[in-house]
Motif scaffolding. Structure first.
Motif, PDB file in Angstrom:
ATOM      1  N   VAL A  34      56.148 -34.884 -33.730  1.00  0.00           N
ATOM      2  CA  VAL A  34      55.373 -34.322 -32.624  1.00  0.00           C
ATOM      3  C   VAL A  34      55.846 -34.853 -31.248  1.00  0.00           C
ATOM      4  O   VAL A  34      56.162 -35.730 -30.991  1.00  0.00           O
ATOM      5  N   TYR A  35      55.245 -33.839 -30.511  1.00  0.00           N
ATOM      6  CA  TYR A  35      55.543 -34.116 -28.810  1.00  0.00           C
ATOM      7  C   TYR A  35      54.477 -33.576 -28.044  1.00  0.00           C
ATOM      8  O   TYR A  35      54.358 -32.208 -28.240  1.00  0.00           O
ATOM      9  N   GLY A  36      53.894 -34.280 -27.306  1.00  0.00           N
ATOM     10  CA  GLY A  36      52.828 -33.662 -25.943  1.00  0.00           C
ATOM     11  C   GLY A  36      51.821 -33.215 -26.827  1.00  0.00           C
ATOM     12  O   GLY A  36      50.966 -32.165 -26.051  1.00  0.00           O
TER      13      GLY A  36
ATOM     14  N   SER B 258      55.970 -38.800 -36.816  1.00  0.00           N
ATOM     15  CA  SER B 258      56.937 -39.600 -35.760  1.00  0.00           C
ATOM     16  C   SER B 258      56.380 -38.963 -34.338  1.00  0.00           C
ATOM     17  O   SER B 258      56.857 -37.615 -34.268  1.00  0.00           O
ATOM     18  N   THR B 259      56.051 -39.385 -33.414  1.00  0.00           N
ATOM     19  CA  THR B 259      55.989 -39.333 -32.059  1.00  0.00           C
ATOM     20  C   THR B 259      57.494 -39.157 -31.311  1.00  0.00           C
ATOM     21  O   THR B 259      57.764 -40.387 -31.103  1.00  0.00           O
TER      22      THR B 259
ATOM     23  N   ASP C  99      64.450 -33.978 -28.653  1.00  0.00           N
ATOM     24  CA  ASP C  99      64.444 -34.736 -29.937  1.00  0.00           C
ATOM     25  C   ASP C  99      63.689 -33.862 -30.951  1.00  0.00           C
ATOM     26  O   ASP C  99      64.130 -34.009 -31.963  1.00  0.00           O
ATOM     27  N   LEU C 100      62.714 -33.443 -30.604  1.00  0.00           N
ATOM     28  CA  LEU C 100      61.802 -32.536 -31.610  1.00  0.00           C
ATOM     29  C   LEU C 100      62.626 -31.408 -32.285  1.00  0.00           C
ATOM     30  O   LEU C 100      62.703 -31.072 -33.414  1.00  0.00           O
TER      31      LEU C 100
ATOM     32  N   SER D 186      67.039 -30.825 -41.636  1.00  0.00           N
ATOM     33  CA  SER D 186      66.401 -31.492 -40.695  1.00  0.00           C
ATOM     34  C   SER D 186      65.480 -32.786 -41.250  1.00  0.00           C
ATOM     35  O   SER D 186      65.423 -32.794 -42.405  1.00  0.00           O
ATOM     36  N   GLN D 187      65.193 -33.599 -40.334  1.00  0.00           N
ATOM     37  CA  GLN D 187      64.678 -34.810 -40.714  1.00  0.00           C
ATOM     38  C   GLN D 187      63.102 -34.760 -40.986  1.00  0.00           C
ATOM     39  O   GLN D 187      62.685 -35.382 -41.999  1.00  0.00           O
TER      40      GLN D 187
END
Length: 290
Positions: free
Chosen positions: A32-34, A45-46, A52-53, A3-4
């Protein structure tokens, strides 16, 4: 699968923001997301979508609770892909799912696909430590919602579980006169040993008029119409039980009874402290899983 990012964190409240910052301080890479607030850091990184997450992270950390309506992911930022169904669609065998009160469909999926999961709210250590923030937040809400002092006031605590025990002790520390109501005679014996007054739930109606503060921790309909008809008109009721709580709020509202349902207090009044607790226990869990 490599994983990145070390962690992928999605949804939630300020706890997820502070968890992100805590992981970054440890040198981790986080996607992160949301989130409730933007985190700016070279290792953060958003991403643009939940897909994507999940594609770029294997350790996935969701909110507490994961959902309130069993449909959408708990989040301050609305996004069409933040749903339980979409999480289920994206989950793969290389993922580890972490969150609070993970809903049954996701648990069933994880079990069927052998996807490791960690429900934060089933961890006794987290629950006990969070009880401190919950108790302090409950007292804060009571003070803000009343024109009385807690000092020398008659306070009733319904239930005597983890949160109720800490709450009762902190109220006693503020020189309130605390009575605990519970169904279990053992719980009442523990409460009596801690210096509190006690009463069986079945005898509750006899003493209700004497309290100016009532705190409910029981996730069941305890303060129904019959009970609310008996309370002091100036009472302040703070309910911290899981939604929908244990109070008939419709009756309370229609009769000008000061009653308030207060959920998610650790995330509202002690988000950073709660996040640090969560990060510590998540790292311990991941170390055990290796």
């Amino acid at each position: 699968m490599s994983s990145q990012f070390d962690y992928g964190i999605f949804g939630g409240d300020l706890r997820q923001v502070y968890m992100t910052e805590a992981f970054l301080q440890k040198g981790c890479k986080v996607a992160v997301y949301g989130l409730a607030k933007t985190v700016t850091h070279e290792n953060c990184s958003t991403v643009l979508t939940l897909h994507d997450l999940f594609e770029r992270s294997s350790v996935l950390i969701g909110p507490i609770p994961m959902t309130r309506d069993q449909i959408t992911i708990t989040a301050n930022n609305e996004a069409s892909d933040l749903t339980i169904a979409h999480v289920a669609y994206l989950l793969k065998s290389h993922h580890i799912l972490i969150g609070g009160n993970i809903p049954a469909p996701l648990l069933e999926l994880c079990n069927s696909k052998q996807i490791p999961f960690y429900d934060l709210m089933l961890d006794e250590v987290i629950t006990i430590k969070n009880a401190i923030a919950t108790a302090e937040g409950t007292i804060m809400e009571a003070i803000a919602s009343s024109d009385r002092n807690l000092h020398d006031s008659n306070c009733l605590v319904l239930g005597y579980g983890r949160c109720a025990k800490v709450l009762a002790q902190k109220l006693k520390g503020l020189d309130a006169r605390v009575t605990v109501a519970a169904r279990s005679k053992k719980a009442l014996a523990d409460a009596e040993a801690a210096g509190h007054g006690t009463v069986l739930i079945e005898n509750l109606k006899c003493i209700l008029p004497s309290f100016v503060f009532i705190f409910n921790t029981i996730p069941a309909p305890i303060l129904d119409r019959d009970c609310l008809e008996l309370v002091d008109p100036s009472v302040t009721i703070i309910d911290i039980a899981s939604a929908p709580g244990g109070v008939d709020f419709n009756y309370a509202k229609s009769h000008d009874i000061n009653a308030k349902l207060c959920l998610g207090l650790p995330g509202k009044i002690a988000a950073r402290a709660s996040a640090n607790i969560l990060v510590t226990e998540i790292l311990a869990y991941l170390k055990r899983e290796k």
